[in-house]
Design a protein around this motif. Structure first.
Motif, PDB file in Angstrom:
ATOM      1  N   ASN A  14     -85.015   2.098  12.289  1.00 18.71           N
ATOM      2  CA  ASN A  14     -85.332   3.506  12.553  1.00 18.71           C
ATOM      3  C   ASN A  14     -86.803   3.705  12.886  1.00 18.71           C
ATOM      4  N   VAL A  55     -88.918  12.183  15.994  1.00 16.77           N
ATOM      5  CA  VAL A  55     -89.059  12.886  14.713  1.00 16.77           C
ATOM      6  C   VAL A  55     -87.765  12.775  13.907  1.00 16.77           C
ATOM      7  N   SER A  56     -86.629  12.921  14.575  1.00 16.75           N
ATOM      8  CA  SER A  56     -85.355  12.845  13.863  1.00 16.75           C
ATOM      9  C   SER A  56     -85.134  11.462  13.258  1.00 16.75           C
ATOM     10  N   ASP A  57     -85.590  10.417  13.936  1.00 17.09           N
ATOM     11  CA  ASP A  57     -85.461   9.075  13.367  1.00 17.09           C
ATOM     12  C   ASP A  57     -86.370   8.886  12.163  1.00 17.09           C
ATOM     13  N   ILE A  59     -87.158  11.278  10.090  1.00 18.99           N
ATOM     14  CA  ILE A  59     -86.464  12.011   9.021  1.00 18.99           C
ATOM     15  C   ILE A  59     -85.305  11.173   8.497  1.00 18.99           C
ATOM     16  N   GLU A  60     -84.607  10.509   9.407  1.00 18.66           N
ATOM     17  CA  GLU A  60     -83.460   9.682   9.025  1.00 18.66           C
ATOM     18  C   GLU A  60     -83.857   8.556   8.075  1.00 18.66           C
ATOM     19  N   HIS A  62     -85.852   8.758   5.674  1.00 21.87           N
ATOM     20  CA  HIS A  62     -85.926   9.309   4.320  1.00 21.87           C
ATOM     21  C   HIS A  62     -84.594   9.831   3.798  1.00 21.87           C
ATOM     22  N   THR A  63     -83.684  10.205   4.699  1.00 25.33           N
ATOM     23  CA  THR A  63     -82.386  10.727   4.248  1.00 25.33           C
ATOM     24  C   THR A  63     -81.345   9.632   4.136  1.00 25.33           C
ATOM     25  N   TRP A  66     -77.798   9.742   9.535  1.00 23.79           N
ATOM     26  CA  TRP A  66     -78.126  10.580  10.688  1.00 23.79           C
ATOM     27  C   TRP A  66     -77.416  11.928  10.625  1.00 23.79           C
ATOM     28  N   LEU A  72     -80.455  17.825  10.361  1.00 22.85           N
ATOM     29  CA  LEU A  72     -80.768  16.597  11.089  1.00 22.85           C
ATOM     30  C   LEU A  72     -79.698  16.319  12.140  1.00 22.85           C
TER      31      LEU A  72
END
Length: 84
Positions: A14, A55-57, A59-60, A62-63, A66, A72
């Protein structure tokens, strides 16, 4: 004693993917001024789409998924729509 070697493979992937999308976004954005006016909007939209995908990756990472949280998933879907 390399801390990156201890990271799970999905986290490394990621981060690499986020860097790749960021490079795409930067390359598209840098060339905006030299682009023909008819293509400037498309190129600018693609730059924003790739930047948001990066940015979404991040965030991914940490979560761990996907699709979690729902925001997200919506962000990733919006990026795909913009890029299409």
């Amino acid at each position: 004693m390399n801390p990156i070697a201890d990271w799970p493979l999905d986290v490394v992937f990621n981060y690499c993917e986020a860097a790749l999308w960021g490079v795409f976004a930067a390359c598209l954005a840098v060339g905006l001024r030299r682009t023909q006016p008819a293509l400037r909007r498309i190129r600018g939209s693609a730059a924003v789409g790739f930047a948001l995908f990066a940015v979404s990756d991040l965030i991914e990472v940490h979560t761990g998924a996907w699709w979690r949280p729902l925001g997200l998933l919506v962000l990733k879907a919006a990026c795909v729509v913009v890029l299409l």
